[in-house]
Write a protein that holds these residues in place. Structure first.
Motif, PDB file in Angstrom:
ATOM      1  N   THR A 250      41.357  43.848  37.176  1.00  8.66           N
ATOM      2  CA  THR A 250      42.343  42.958  37.775  1.00  8.66           C
ATOM      3  C   THR A 250      40.961  42.888  38.832  1.00  8.66           C
ATOM      4  O   THR A 250      40.391  44.114  39.775  1.00  8.66           O
ATOM      5  N   LEU A 251      41.058  41.964  39.620  1.00 16.68           N
ATOM      6  CA  LEU A 251      40.095  41.545  40.483  1.00 16.68           C
ATOM      7  C   LEU A 251      41.206  41.565  41.752  1.00 16.68           C
ATOM      8  O   LEU A 251      42.642  40.654  41.941  1.00 16.68           O
ATOM      9  N   SER A 252      41.058  41.617  43.250  1.00 18.27           N
ATOM     10  CA  SER A 252      41.674  41.445  44.361  1.00 18.27           C
ATOM     11  C   SER A 252      40.694  41.313  45.586  1.00 18.27           C
ATOM     12  O   SER A 252      39.584  40.967  45.241  1.00 18.27           O
ATOM     13  N   ALA A 253      41.508  39.892  46.727  1.00 17.07           N
ATOM     14  CA  ALA A 253      41.036  39.464  47.398  1.00 17.07           C
ATOM     15  C   ALA A 253      39.573  40.386  47.869  1.00 17.07           C
ATOM     16  O   ALA A 253      39.410  41.436  47.659  1.00 17.07           O
ATOM     17  N   GLY A 254      38.341  39.574  47.630  1.00 15.79           N
ATOM     18  CA  GLY A 254      37.069  40.355  48.279  1.00 15.79           C
ATOM     19  C   GLY A 254      35.822  40.582  46.655  1.00 15.79           C
ATOM     20  O   GLY A 254      34.943  40.971  47.378  1.00 15.79           O
ATOM     21  N   ASP A 255      36.785  40.841  45.635  1.00 22.54           N
ATOM     22  CA  ASP A 255      36.006  41.451  44.923  1.00 22.54           C
ATOM     23  C   ASP A 255      35.251  40.503  43.979  1.00 22.54           C
ATOM     24  O   ASP A 255      36.096  39.367  43.578  1.00 22.54           O
ATOM     25  N   LEU A 256      34.317  40.737  42.987  1.00 20.78           N
ATOM     26  CA  LEU A 256      33.344  40.168  42.370  1.00 20.78           C
ATOM     27  C   LEU A 256      33.096  40.369  41.339  1.00 20.78           C
ATOM     28  O   LEU A 256      33.422  41.242  40.805  1.00 20.78           O
ATOM     29  N   LEU A 257      33.292  39.865  40.287  1.00 19.33           N
ATOM     30  CA  LEU A 257      33.184  40.039  38.336  1.00 19.33           C
ATOM     31  C   LEU A 257      31.744  39.061  38.406  1.00 19.33           C
ATOM     32  O   LEU A 257      32.290  37.860  37.835  1.00 19.33           O
ATOM     33  N   TYR A 258      30.900  39.852  37.217  1.00 15.93           N
ATOM     34  CA  TYR A 258      30.050  39.301  36.824  1.00 15.93           C
ATOM     35  C   TYR A 258      30.410  38.904  35.819  1.00 15.93           C
ATOM     36  O   TYR A 258      30.617  39.946  34.672  1.00 15.93           O
ATOM     37  N   VAL A 259      30.636  37.941  34.651  1.00 12.65           N
ATOM     38  CA  VAL A 259      30.586  38.009  33.117  1.00 12.65           C
ATOM     39  C   VAL A 259      29.956  37.737  32.109  1.00 12.65           C
ATOM     40  O   VAL A 259      29.459  35.709  32.918  1.00 12.65           O
ATOM     41  N   PRO A 260      29.100  38.423  31.322  1.00 12.93           N
ATOM     42  CA  PRO A 260      27.641  37.084  31.103  1.00 12.93           C
ATOM     43  C   PRO A 260      28.054  36.103  29.968  1.00 12.93           C
ATOM     44  O   PRO A 260      29.156  36.249  29.317  1.00 12.93           O
ATOM     45  N   PRO A 261      27.379  35.381  29.846  1.00 17.33           N
ATOM     46  CA  PRO A 261      27.218  34.429  28.541  1.00 17.33           C
ATOM     47  C   PRO A 261      27.835  34.832  27.172  1.00 17.33           C
ATOM     48  O   PRO A 261      27.420  35.882  26.916  1.00 17.33           O
ATOM     49  N   LEU A 262      28.496  33.618  26.749  1.00 17.46           N
ATOM     50  CA  LEU A 262      29.365  34.596  25.926  1.00 17.46           C
ATOM     51  C   LEU A 262      30.376  35.843  25.212  1.00 17.46           C
ATOM     52  O   LEU A 262      30.759  35.774  24.278  1.00 17.46           O
ATOM     53  N   TRP A 263      30.235  36.132  26.707  1.00 15.52           N
ATOM     54  CA  TRP A 263      31.335  37.314  26.327  1.00 15.52           C
ATOM     55  C   TRP A 263      32.619  35.886  26.752  1.00 15.52           C
ATOM     56  O   TRP A 263      32.315  35.057  27.694  1.00 15.52           O
ATOM     57  N   PHE A 264      33.892  36.872  25.799  1.00 17.34           N
ATOM     58  CA  PHE A 264      35.398  35.751  25.832  1.00 17.34           C
ATOM     59  C   PHE A 264      36.101  36.858  27.136  1.00 17.34           C
ATOM     60  O   PHE A 264      35.801  38.052  27.201  1.00 17.34           O
ATOM     61  N   HIS A 265      36.963  35.997  27.754  1.00 18.07           N
ATOM     62  CA  HIS A 265      37.692  36.107  28.918  1.00 18.07           C
ATOM     63  C   HIS A 265      39.144  35.803  29.146  1.00 18.07           C
ATOM     64  O   HIS A 265      39.033  34.457  28.781  1.00 18.07           O
TER      65      HIS A 265
END
Length: 109
Positions: free
Chosen positions: A89-104
């Motif tokens: 769970t991301l809140s204001a100010g958070d960053l998430l990296y999702v690599p290529p081909l990862w399902f989300h």
């Protein structure tokens, strides 16, 4: 000029309760949460066989057919440690990296 890099940026704005169905992207993704929160369910590329993808030339070819909304498919994937399913769970100010081909799957809170 050789070696030039093209960067693309997308801005996604959604209201509370909006769900982006489970899919994969072919590029690197950096999600920055500016306001509110979003919950990501992440599945590694090896989950593809269990997720029943649409055919390559179908207009939804990066989306999955398996219904993760019913919870049963997702529960069976989560119960297999080798699947590596994650929920973040991301809140204001958070960053998430999702690599290529990862399902989300993304749900705005």
């Amino acid at each position: 000029e050789s070696g030039d890099v093209t960067l693309k940026a997308h801005l996604w704005i959604g209201s509370k309760g909006v769900v982006t169905p489970t899919h994969f992207d072919e590029m690197h993704n950096f999600f920055v949460q500016i306001y509110g929160s979003k919950t990501f369910t992440l599945l590694p590329p090896r989950a593809w066989a269990r997720l029943q993808l649409y055919p390559k030339f179908h207009h939804q070819h990066r989306n999955v057919i398996a219904d993760l909304e019913d919870g049963e498919t997702l529960k069976s994937l989560v119960s297999e440690p080798s699947m590596g399913v994650m929920t973040v769970t991301l809140s204001a100010g958070d960053l998430l990296y999702v690599p290529p081909l990862w399902f989300h799957r993304v749900e705005t809170k």
